[in-house]
Design an enzyme around this catalytic site. Structure first.
Site, PDB file in Angstrom:
ATOM      1  CB  SER A 178      -0.963  -0.042   1.185  1.00 14.74           C
ATOM      2  OG  SER A 178      -1.940   0.967   1.076  1.00 14.74           O
ATOM      3  CG  ASP A 360      -6.719  -2.911  -4.145  1.00 12.23           C
ATOM      4  OD1 ASP A 360      -7.652  -2.364  -3.521  1.00 12.23           O
ATOM      5  OD2 ASP A 360      -5.558  -2.469  -4.175  1.00 12.23           O
ATOM      6  CG  HIS A 413      -5.233  -2.315  -0.592  1.00 10.83           C
ATOM      7  ND1 HIS A 413      -4.634  -1.704  -1.677  1.00 10.83           N
ATOM      8  CD2 HIS A 413      -4.817  -1.614   0.505  1.00 10.83           C
ATOM      9  CE1 HIS A 413      -3.903  -0.689  -1.253  1.00 10.83           C
ATOM     10  NE2 HIS A 413      -3.990  -0.615   0.057  1.00 10.83           N
TER      11      HIS A 413
END
Length: 435
Positions: A178, A360, A413
Protein backbone atom coordinates in the site's frame (compact mmCIF):
# COMPACT_ATOMS: atom_id res chain seq x y z
CA UNK A 1 4.43 29.34 40.00
CA UNK A 2 1.65 27.07 38.74
CA UNK A 3 2.64 27.64 35.10
CA UNK A 4 5.81 25.64 35.72
CA UNK A 5 3.92 22.49 36.66
CA UNK A 6 3.04 21.31 33.10
CA UNK A 7 6.61 22.00 31.96
CA UNK A 8 7.99 20.06 34.93
CA UNK A 9 5.70 17.11 34.19
CA UNK A 10 6.74 17.18 30.53
CA UNK A 11 10.42 17.22 31.52
CA UNK A 12 9.86 14.27 33.87
CA UNK A 13 8.15 12.32 31.08
CA UNK A 14 11.01 13.03 28.66
CA UNK A 15 13.57 11.92 31.25
CA UNK A 16 11.57 8.76 31.95
CA UNK A 17 11.39 7.84 28.27
CA UNK A 18 15.07 8.67 27.74
CA UNK A 19 16.07 5.92 30.15
CA UNK A 20 14.47 3.27 27.96
CA UNK A 21 16.29 3.93 24.68
CA UNK A 22 17.54 1.02 22.57
CA UNK A 23 16.17 -1.99 24.42
CA UNK A 24 15.24 -5.48 23.28
CA UNK A 25 13.63 -8.51 24.89
CA UNK A 26 13.07 -12.15 23.97
CA UNK A 27 9.36 -12.93 24.26
CA UNK A 28 8.43 -16.54 24.94
CA UNK A 29 4.76 -16.08 25.81
CA UNK A 30 2.08 -13.73 24.54
CA UNK A 31 -1.27 -13.02 26.21
CA UNK A 32 -4.02 -14.68 24.23
CA UNK A 33 -1.79 -17.46 22.87
CA UNK A 34 -1.95 -20.83 24.59
CA UNK A 35 1.44 -22.11 25.69
CA UNK A 36 4.92 -21.00 24.64
CA UNK A 37 5.33 -19.41 21.22
CA UNK A 38 6.38 -21.95 18.54
CA UNK A 39 8.84 -19.45 17.05
CA UNK A 40 11.49 -17.02 18.31
CA UNK A 41 10.16 -13.50 18.91
CA UNK A 42 12.09 -10.42 19.96
CA UNK A 43 10.61 -6.97 20.54
CA UNK A 44 12.39 -3.74 21.20
CA UNK A 45 13.28 -0.18 20.32
CA UNK A 46 16.06 1.32 18.23
CA UNK A 47 16.74 5.05 18.59
CA UNK A 48 17.13 7.02 15.35
CA UNK A 49 17.32 10.67 14.35
CA UNK A 50 18.86 13.55 16.28
CA UNK A 51 20.15 12.23 19.60
CA UNK A 52 18.13 9.04 19.00
CA UNK A 53 14.97 10.95 19.88
CA UNK A 54 12.76 8.77 17.68
CA UNK A 55 12.27 5.34 19.24
CA UNK A 56 11.29 2.80 16.58
CA UNK A 57 9.46 -0.26 17.90
CA UNK A 58 9.87 -3.61 16.17
CA UNK A 59 8.87 -7.26 16.33
CA UNK A 60 11.59 -9.61 15.08
CA UNK A 61 10.68 -13.19 14.21
CA UNK A 62 13.35 -15.70 13.26
CA UNK A 63 12.91 -17.96 10.28
CA UNK A 64 11.50 -21.35 11.17
CA UNK A 65 13.77 -22.94 8.55
CA UNK A 66 17.41 -21.79 8.57
CA UNK A 67 17.68 -18.38 10.26
CA UNK A 68 21.46 -18.23 9.88
CA UNK A 69 21.21 -18.22 6.07
CA UNK A 70 17.59 -17.39 5.15
CA UNK A 71 16.80 -13.88 3.88
CA UNK A 72 16.26 -11.04 6.34
CA UNK A 73 13.24 -8.83 5.60
CA UNK A 74 12.06 -5.58 7.09
CA UNK A 75 8.26 -5.29 6.72
CA UNK A 76 6.52 -1.90 6.59
CA UNK A 77 2.75 -1.54 6.62
CA UNK A 78 0.95 1.23 4.76
CA UNK A 79 -1.17 4.14 5.83
CA UNK A 80 0.91 6.14 6.45
CA UNK A 81 0.45 5.36 10.12
CA UNK A 82 -0.42 1.64 10.12
CA UNK A 83 1.41 -0.54 12.63
CA UNK A 84 3.51 -3.38 11.27
CA UNK A 85 1.54 -5.57 13.67
CA UNK A 86 -1.04 -5.47 10.86
CA UNK A 87 1.37 -7.44 8.69
CA UNK A 88 2.29 -9.80 11.51
CA UNK A 89 -1.23 -10.93 12.44
CA UNK A 90 -3.26 -10.30 9.27
CA UNK A 91 -0.94 -10.76 6.30
CA UNK A 92 2.22 -12.86 6.43
CA UNK A 93 3.15 -13.55 10.06
CA UNK A 94 2.94 -16.75 12.13
CA UNK A 95 0.07 -15.50 14.33
CA UNK A 96 -3.51 -14.45 13.72
CA UNK A 97 -6.59 -13.70 15.77
CA UNK A 98 -9.38 -16.19 16.27
CA UNK A 99 -12.33 -14.24 14.90
CA UNK A 100 -15.08 -14.30 17.49
CA UNK A 101 -17.24 -11.77 19.31
CA UNK A 102 -15.24 -9.75 21.83
CA UNK A 103 -16.27 -10.58 25.40
CA UNK A 104 -13.97 -8.24 27.30
CA UNK A 105 -11.12 -10.71 27.75
CA UNK A 106 -7.86 -10.73 25.81
CA UNK A 107 -8.56 -11.80 22.18
CA UNK A 108 -7.28 -15.26 21.28
CA UNK A 109 -4.19 -15.67 19.10
CA UNK A 110 -3.66 -18.80 17.00
CA UNK A 111 -0.92 -20.10 14.72
CA UNK A 112 -1.22 -19.50 10.98
CA UNK A 113 -0.39 -21.81 8.09
CA UNK A 114 1.10 -19.57 5.41
CA UNK A 115 3.60 -17.38 7.25
CA UNK A 116 6.55 -15.99 5.33
CA UNK A 117 8.63 -16.66 8.45
CA UNK A 118 8.75 -20.30 7.40
CA UNK A 119 11.50 -19.27 4.95
CA UNK A 120 12.61 -15.79 6.08
CA UNK A 121 13.59 -13.75 9.13
CA UNK A 122 11.27 -10.74 9.39
CA UNK A 123 11.57 -7.44 11.26
CA UNK A 124 8.08 -5.93 11.52
CA UNK A 125 8.83 -2.22 11.99
CA UNK A 126 6.39 0.39 13.28
CA UNK A 127 7.05 3.44 11.12
CA UNK A 128 6.85 6.37 10.64
CA UNK A 129 7.32 7.62 14.18
CA UNK A 130 3.93 7.59 15.90
CA UNK A 131 2.72 4.44 14.16
CA UNK A 132 2.10 1.45 16.41
CA UNK A 133 4.31 1.60 19.50
CA UNK A 134 6.99 3.83 17.98
CA UNK A 135 7.27 7.22 19.63
CA UNK A 136 9.39 10.36 19.78
CA UNK A 137 11.07 11.59 22.95
CA UNK A 138 10.74 15.09 21.49
CA UNK A 139 7.14 16.24 21.97
CA UNK A 140 7.75 19.08 19.49
CA UNK A 141 9.16 16.91 16.69
CA UNK A 142 8.26 17.80 13.12
CA UNK A 143 5.85 15.50 11.34
CA UNK A 144 7.65 12.82 9.32
CA UNK A 145 8.16 13.06 5.57
CA UNK A 146 8.51 10.30 2.98
CA UNK A 147 12.17 11.07 2.34
CA UNK A 148 12.81 11.56 6.06
CA UNK A 149 11.22 8.19 6.81
CA UNK A 150 13.44 6.55 4.19
CA UNK A 151 16.53 7.93 5.91
CA UNK A 152 15.32 6.84 9.35
CA UNK A 153 14.50 3.31 8.21
CA UNK A 154 17.99 3.07 6.72
CA UNK A 155 19.42 4.23 10.05
CA UNK A 156 17.21 1.76 11.93
CA UNK A 157 18.34 -1.18 9.80
CA UNK A 158 22.03 -0.35 10.24
CA UNK A 159 21.71 0.05 14.00
CA UNK A 160 19.59 -3.09 14.28
CA UNK A 161 22.21 -5.10 12.39
CA UNK A 162 24.97 -3.64 14.56
CA UNK A 163 23.15 -5.19 17.52
CA UNK A 164 22.49 -8.42 15.58
CA UNK A 165 25.74 -8.87 13.62
CA UNK A 166 25.02 -12.52 12.83
CA UNK A 167 22.54 -11.29 10.18
CA UNK A 168 24.86 -8.96 8.25
CA UNK A 169 25.56 -11.60 5.62
CA UNK A 170 21.92 -12.68 5.14
CA UNK A 171 20.31 -11.52 1.87
CA UNK A 172 18.34 -8.40 2.81
CA UNK A 173 15.02 -7.22 1.34
CA UNK A 174 12.73 -4.27 2.08
CA UNK A 175 9.08 -5.34 1.93
CA UNK A 176 5.61 -3.91 2.47
CA UNK A 177 2.42 -2.82 0.80
CA UNK A 178 0.00 0.00 0.00
CA UNK A 179 1.38 3.44 0.93
CA UNK A 180 4.72 2.01 2.07
CA UNK A 181 5.14 0.78 -1.51
CA UNK A 182 5.84 4.40 -2.46
CA UNK A 183 8.50 4.85 0.21
CA UNK A 184 10.19 1.43 -0.07
CA UNK A 185 12.06 2.18 -3.33
CA UNK A 186 13.45 5.32 -1.64
CA UNK A 187 14.54 3.21 1.35
CA UNK A 188 16.32 0.80 -0.99
CA UNK A 189 18.12 3.75 -2.55
CA UNK A 190 19.14 5.09 0.88
CA UNK A 191 20.53 1.71 1.95
CA UNK A 192 22.33 1.28 -1.36
CA UNK A 193 23.88 4.75 -1.15
CA UNK A 194 24.94 4.05 2.42
CA UNK A 195 26.67 0.87 1.32
CA UNK A 196 28.73 2.77 -1.25
CA UNK A 197 29.37 6.02 0.60
CA UNK A 198 29.82 5.51 4.30
CA UNK A 199 28.96 2.39 6.09
CA UNK A 200 30.80 -0.80 6.94
CA UNK A 201 30.03 -3.61 7.07
CA UNK A 202 27.73 -3.32 4.09
CA UNK A 203 24.15 -4.51 4.23
CA UNK A 204 23.67 -7.46 1.86
CA UNK A 205 20.88 -5.64 0.01
CA UNK A 206 19.27 -7.76 -2.71
CA UNK A 207 15.97 -6.09 -3.54
CA UNK A 208 12.41 -5.36 -2.47
CA UNK A 209 8.84 -6.68 -2.50
CA UNK A 210 5.81 -4.37 -2.72
CA UNK A 211 2.14 -5.33 -2.69
CA UNK A 212 -0.57 -3.21 -4.37
CA UNK A 213 1.81 -0.28 -3.99
CA UNK A 214 1.15 3.41 -4.30
CA UNK A 215 3.45 4.75 -7.01
CA UNK A 216 1.98 8.09 -8.13
CA UNK A 217 -1.17 8.43 -6.06
CA UNK A 218 -3.20 10.66 -8.36
CA UNK A 219 -2.51 8.36 -11.30
CA UNK A 220 -3.21 5.30 -9.15
CA UNK A 221 -6.60 6.78 -8.28
CA UNK A 222 -7.28 7.62 -11.93
CA UNK A 223 -7.23 3.89 -12.70
CA UNK A 224 -10.22 3.23 -10.43
CA UNK A 225 -12.80 4.31 -13.01
CA UNK A 226 -11.45 2.12 -15.86
CA UNK A 227 -11.20 -0.72 -13.33
CA UNK A 228 -14.81 -0.21 -12.20
CA UNK A 229 -15.92 -0.34 -15.82
CA UNK A 230 -13.87 -3.47 -16.48
CA UNK A 231 -15.58 -5.36 -13.65
CA UNK A 232 -19.08 -4.12 -14.56
CA UNK A 233 -19.59 -1.69 -11.68
CA UNK A 234 -20.42 1.19 -14.03
CA UNK A 235 -22.16 1.25 -17.40
CA UNK A 236 -20.55 1.65 -20.81
CA UNK A 237 -22.43 4.90 -21.23
CA UNK A 238 -21.15 6.41 -17.98
CA UNK A 239 -17.60 5.28 -18.69
CA UNK A 240 -17.58 6.76 -22.19
CA UNK A 241 -19.03 10.02 -20.88
CA UNK A 242 -16.38 10.17 -18.14
CA UNK A 243 -13.59 9.61 -20.64
CA UNK A 244 -14.96 12.25 -22.96
CA UNK A 245 -15.61 14.91 -20.32
CA UNK A 246 -12.68 14.29 -17.96
CA UNK A 247 -10.00 13.26 -20.44
CA UNK A 248 -8.82 10.37 -18.28
CA UNK A 249 -8.03 12.59 -15.28
CA UNK A 250 -10.48 11.84 -12.48
CA UNK A 251 -8.62 12.67 -9.27
CA UNK A 252 -7.59 16.24 -10.14
CA UNK A 253 -10.44 17.98 -11.96
CA UNK A 254 -10.75 21.57 -13.11
CA UNK A 255 -13.47 23.05 -10.85
CA UNK A 256 -14.92 24.74 -13.95
CA UNK A 257 -15.44 21.36 -15.62
CA UNK A 258 -18.90 20.90 -14.15
CA UNK A 259 -19.84 18.08 -16.52
CA UNK A 260 -16.86 15.99 -15.38
CA UNK A 261 -17.62 16.70 -11.72
CA UNK A 262 -21.25 15.66 -12.20
CA UNK A 263 -20.25 12.41 -13.88
CA UNK A 264 -17.77 11.61 -11.10
CA UNK A 265 -20.63 12.02 -8.61
CA UNK A 266 -22.61 9.51 -10.67
CA UNK A 267 -19.64 7.16 -10.54
CA UNK A 268 -19.42 7.44 -6.74
CA UNK A 269 -23.13 6.64 -6.45
CA UNK A 270 -22.52 3.41 -8.36
CA UNK A 271 -19.61 2.25 -6.20
CA UNK A 272 -20.57 3.63 -2.78
CA UNK A 273 -21.77 0.20 -1.66
CA UNK A 274 -18.56 -1.57 -2.73
CA UNK A 275 -15.83 -2.69 -0.30
CA UNK A 276 -12.94 -1.24 -2.26
CA UNK A 277 -10.10 -3.28 -0.74
CA UNK A 278 -11.66 -6.44 -2.18
CA UNK A 279 -14.72 -5.82 -4.31
CA UNK A 280 -15.88 -9.43 -3.94
CA UNK A 281 -16.52 -9.01 -0.21
CA UNK A 282 -19.62 -7.30 1.20
CA UNK A 283 -19.36 -3.79 2.59
CA UNK A 284 -20.63 -3.99 6.16
CA UNK A 285 -20.45 -2.56 9.67
CA UNK A 286 -17.09 -3.31 11.31
CA UNK A 287 -18.79 -3.74 14.69
CA UNK A 288 -20.50 -6.96 13.57
CA UNK A 289 -18.49 -10.18 14.08
CA UNK A 290 -19.94 -11.39 10.77
CA UNK A 291 -18.22 -8.53 8.93
CA UNK A 292 -14.76 -9.26 7.54
CA UNK A 293 -13.26 -6.05 8.95
CA UNK A 294 -14.38 -6.94 12.49
CA UNK A 295 -11.08 -8.81 12.90
CA UNK A 296 -9.28 -5.46 12.87
CA UNK A 297 -10.99 -4.46 16.10
CA UNK A 298 -9.44 -7.48 17.84
CA UNK A 299 -5.94 -6.06 17.36
CA UNK A 300 -7.06 -2.79 18.99
CA UNK A 301 -8.52 -4.62 21.99
CA UNK A 302 -5.38 -6.75 22.26
CA UNK A 303 -2.74 -4.02 21.91
CA UNK A 304 -4.47 -1.66 24.35
CA UNK A 305 -4.51 -4.25 27.13
CA UNK A 306 -1.95 -3.41 29.84
CA UNK A 307 -1.02 -7.08 30.29
CA UNK A 308 -0.19 -7.27 26.58
CA UNK A 309 1.89 -4.10 26.70
CA UNK A 310 3.90 -5.42 29.62
CA UNK A 311 4.44 -8.71 27.79
CA UNK A 312 5.70 -6.85 24.69
CA UNK A 313 7.96 -4.66 26.88
CA UNK A 314 6.35 -1.46 25.64
CA UNK A 315 7.78 1.55 27.47
CA UNK A 316 5.24 2.68 30.03
CA UNK A 317 3.78 6.08 29.26
CA UNK A 318 5.17 6.18 25.72
CA UNK A 319 1.87 5.56 23.96
CA UNK A 320 -1.73 6.49 24.54
CA UNK A 321 -4.37 4.55 22.67
CA UNK A 322 -2.88 2.16 20.11
CA UNK A 323 -4.52 2.26 16.70
CA UNK A 324 -4.00 -0.32 13.98
CA UNK A 325 -3.87 2.55 11.50
CA UNK A 326 -3.43 5.89 13.22
CA UNK A 327 -4.74 8.64 10.96
CA UNK A 328 -3.27 11.27 13.29
CA UNK A 329 0.20 10.25 12.05
CA UNK A 330 0.19 12.81 9.27
CA UNK A 331 3.25 12.73 7.05
CA UNK A 332 4.69 15.20 4.60
CA UNK A 333 4.17 13.24 1.40
CA UNK A 334 7.13 14.73 -0.40
CA UNK A 335 7.67 11.75 -2.70
CA UNK A 336 5.10 12.41 -5.41
CA UNK A 337 6.21 9.48 -7.56
CA UNK A 338 8.29 6.40 -6.79
CA UNK A 339 9.13 5.86 -10.47
CA UNK A 340 12.57 7.58 -10.41
CA UNK A 341 13.55 5.42 -7.43
CA UNK A 342 12.50 2.23 -9.23
CA UNK A 343 14.60 3.21 -12.23
CA UNK A 344 17.65 4.02 -10.12
CA UNK A 345 17.37 0.77 -8.15
CA UNK A 346 17.05 -1.31 -11.31
CA UNK A 347 20.19 0.27 -12.76
CA UNK A 348 22.02 -0.95 -9.66
CA UNK A 349 20.76 -4.50 -10.27
CA UNK A 350 18.35 -4.99 -7.38
CA UNK A 351 15.54 -7.50 -7.73
CA UNK A 352 11.94 -6.42 -7.26
CA UNK A 353 8.62 -8.23 -6.98
CA UNK A 354 5.43 -6.23 -7.50
CA UNK A 355 2.33 -8.09 -6.27
CA UNK A 356 -1.13 -6.92 -7.32
CA UNK A 357 -4.41 -8.38 -6.08
CA UNK A 358 -6.61 -8.13 -9.15
CA UNK A 359 -9.84 -7.29 -7.28
CA UNK A 360 -8.47 -4.31 -5.35
CA UNK A 361 -10.14 -1.02 -6.26
CA UNK A 362 -7.99 1.04 -3.86
CA UNK A 363 -4.83 0.65 -5.95
CA UNK A 364 -6.09 -1.24 -9.03
CA UNK A 365 -3.81 -3.48 -11.07
CA UNK A 366 -4.47 -1.26 -14.11
CA UNK A 367 -2.63 1.63 -12.47
CA UNK A 368 0.21 -0.65 -11.40
CA UNK A 369 0.61 -1.99 -14.93
CA UNK A 370 0.59 1.56 -16.28
CA UNK A 371 3.48 2.84 -14.15
CA UNK A 372 5.50 -0.31 -14.80
CA UNK A 373 5.02 0.24 -18.56
CA UNK A 374 6.29 3.80 -18.10
CA UNK A 375 9.64 2.40 -16.92
CA UNK A 376 10.21 1.11 -20.48
CA UNK A 377 11.91 -2.06 -19.30
CA UNK A 378 12.36 -4.74 -21.93
CA UNK A 379 10.33 -7.90 -21.32
CA UNK A 380 12.18 -11.17 -20.74
CA UNK A 381 9.11 -13.33 -20.09
CA UNK A 382 5.75 -12.47 -21.60
CA UNK A 383 2.46 -12.37 -19.71
CA UNK A 384 1.50 -15.87 -18.62
CA UNK A 385 -0.49 -17.59 -15.87
CA UNK A 386 1.29 -18.80 -12.76
CA UNK A 387 -0.14 -21.97 -11.28
CA UNK A 388 -0.77 -23.77 -8.00
CA UNK A 389 -1.73 -27.45 -8.35
CA UNK A 390 -2.69 -27.00 -12.02
CA UNK A 391 -4.96 -24.07 -11.20
CA UNK A 392 -4.40 -20.47 -12.29
CA UNK A 393 -3.38 -18.43 -9.23
CA UNK A 394 -2.66 -15.24 -11.15
CA UNK A 395 -0.60 -13.86 -14.01
CA UNK A 396 3.00 -12.76 -14.26
CA UNK A 397 5.43 -10.89 -16.46
CA UNK A 398 9.19 -10.54 -16.01
CA UNK A 399 11.43 -7.68 -17.11
CA UNK A 400 15.11 -7.43 -17.98
CA UNK A 401 15.79 -5.13 -15.04
CA UNK A 402 15.00 -7.93 -12.57
CA UNK A 403 11.45 -6.72 -11.91
CA UNK A 404 8.64 -9.27 -11.72
CA UNK A 405 4.97 -8.34 -11.79
CA UNK A 406 2.56 -10.94 -10.40
CA UNK A 407 -1.19 -10.58 -10.09
CA UNK A 408 -3.12 -12.68 -7.59
CA UNK A 409 -6.45 -13.94 -8.91
CA UNK A 410 -9.26 -12.89 -6.59
CA UNK A 411 -6.79 -10.99 -4.42
CA UNK A 412 -7.39 -7.68 -2.70
CA UNK A 413 -5.46 -4.69 -1.44
CA UNK A 414 -3.33 -6.64 1.05
CA UNK A 415 -1.91 -10.16 1.32
CA UNK A 416 -4.49 -11.37 3.84
CA UNK A 417 -7.21 -12.05 1.28
CA UNK A 418 -5.19 -14.79 -0.46
CA UNK A 419 -2.63 -15.98 2.11
CA UNK A 420 -1.82 -19.33 0.48
CA UNK A 421 -1.28 -17.88 -2.98
CA UNK A 422 0.82 -14.99 -1.68
CA UNK A 423 2.93 -17.32 0.46
CA UNK A 424 3.67 -19.66 -2.44
CA UNK A 425 4.37 -16.69 -4.72
CA UNK A 426 6.83 -15.22 -2.24
CA UNK A 427 8.59 -18.53 -1.56
CA UNK A 428 9.14 -19.16 -5.27
CA UNK A 429 10.42 -15.66 -5.96
CA UNK A 430 12.69 -15.32 -2.93
CA UNK A 431 14.35 -18.66 -3.73
CA UNK A 432 14.88 -17.74 -7.39
CA UNK A 433 12.42 -20.31 -8.75
CA UNK A 434 10.13 -19.55 -11.71
CA UNK A 435 6.69 -18.45 -10.53
Amino acid sequence: MGSWIPKLLLLQLVLLLTKHADSSSIIKYLPGFEGPLPFELETGYIGVGDEDEDQMFYYFIKSESNPEEDPLLVWLSGGPGCSSFTGLVYENGPLGFKVEAYNGSIPTLVSTTYSWTKVANIIYLDQPVGAGFSYSRNPFADRPSDTGSAKLVNEFVRKWLAKHPDYFSNPFYVTGNSYSGKVIPAIVQEISNGNYICCKPQINLQGYVIGNPVAYYDHDKDSRIPFAHGVALISDELFESLKRSCGGSYSIVDPLNTECLKLIKDYHKCVSGIYQELILKPKCETTSPDCYTYRYLLSIYWANNEIVRRALKVVEGSKGKWERCDLSVRSNQDIKSSIPYHMNNSIKGYRSLVISGDHDMTIPFLGTQAWIRSLNYSITEKWRPWMILDQVAGYTKTYANKMTLATVKGGGHTLEYKPEENSILFKRWISGQPL
